[in-house]
Write an enzyme that holds these catalytic residues in place. Sequence first.
Site, PDB file in Angstrom:
ATOM      1  N   GLN A  62       0.872  -1.320   0.034  1.00 14.16           N
ATOM      2  CA  GLN A  62       0.001   0.030   0.201  1.00 14.16           C
ATOM      3  C   GLN A  62       0.846   1.181   0.020  1.00 14.16           C
ATOM      4  OE1 GLN A  62      -2.658  -0.503   3.174  1.00 14.16           O
ATOM      5  NE2 GLN A  62      -3.994  -2.008   2.247  1.00 14.16           N
ATOM      6  N   ASN A  63       2.217   1.195   0.108  1.00 14.43           N
ATOM      7  CA  ASN A  63       2.823   2.466  -0.005  1.00 14.43           C
ATOM      8  C   ASN A  63       2.942   2.599  -1.599  1.00 14.43           C
ATOM      9  OD1 ASN A  63       5.534   4.136  -0.304  1.00 14.43           O
ATOM     10  ND2 ASN A  63       5.726   3.736   1.908  1.00 14.43           N
ATOM     11  N   ARG A  64       2.761   3.867  -1.693  1.00 11.48           N
ATOM     12  CA  ARG A  64       2.718   4.443  -2.978  1.00 11.48           C
ATOM     13  C   ARG A  64       4.024   4.985  -3.625  1.00 11.48           C
ATOM     14  NH1 ARG A  64      -0.758   1.202  -3.573  1.00 11.48           N
ATOM     15  NH2 ARG A  64      -2.810   1.661  -3.175  1.00 11.48           N
ATOM     16  N   PHE A  65       5.293   4.679  -3.020  1.00  5.71           N
ATOM     17  CA  PHE A  65       6.196   5.246  -3.456  1.00  5.71           C
ATOM     18  C   PHE A  65       6.658   4.878  -5.021  1.00  5.71           C
ATOM     19  CE2 PHE A  65      10.926   4.967  -4.360  1.00  5.71           C
ATOM     20  CZ  PHE A  65      11.221   6.198  -4.216  1.00  5.71           C
ATOM     21  N   SER A 164       4.971   8.968   1.086  1.00 10.80           N
ATOM     22  CA  SER A 164       4.267   7.803   0.229  1.00 10.80           C
ATOM     23  C   SER A 164       3.598   6.630   1.116  1.00 10.80           C
ATOM     24  CB  SER A 164       5.075   7.250  -0.758  1.00 10.80           C
ATOM     25  OG  SER A 164       6.263   6.558   0.027  1.00 10.80           O
TER      26      SER A 164
END
Length: 185
Positions: A62-65, A164
């Site tokens: 779920q980290n959008r980095f 992020s």
Amino acid sequence: MLPFDLAGTSALSSSISAPAPLDDARKRCFDPVIDTGTRLLILGSLPGEKSLAHSQYYAHPQNRFWMLLGEVLDVDLTSLPYEQRLATVLAHGVGLWDVVAQAHRTGSLDSNIRNRDDNDLSGLLVRFPGIRVIAFNGGTAAKVGRKILDGGAAHYRIVELPSSSPAYTLPYAEKLRRWQVLRGY
């Protein structure tokens, strides 16, 4: 060149030191991903539990980095294997590292970081003089990073990005809008 160890040799992500146990023991950051072509250095705080478990930067699904940086670079980073992601960001002049070298932390939240040891950002910047822009991924990275750099930040363009992380609940579209400033670098 892939992740760079500070002894001066490159290292594939599989050879990065084993992560700390996933309890509140001291957690350690990964080696920097950097080479002599790096112009933009993106600094996080300290890898979260999922990242430590996978020995990969920004491994939490779920980290959008990777999605955010991919949109900035106009490359679908999320579809690439991890080693290719690293090679691609380096090819675009982007490096990765964290401001915290090691710390005690229960869970993944930055607010739980205790007894931290900071990375030698100044030393890294001396070794890689091509870096012109330092971007902080999140408020903790910015706060700690600016303190580490002290007066040295004046030599660089500093960009503070919204985190992020899924813990920072700003809508994705707004995060992306703010991350787009990196396109100029």
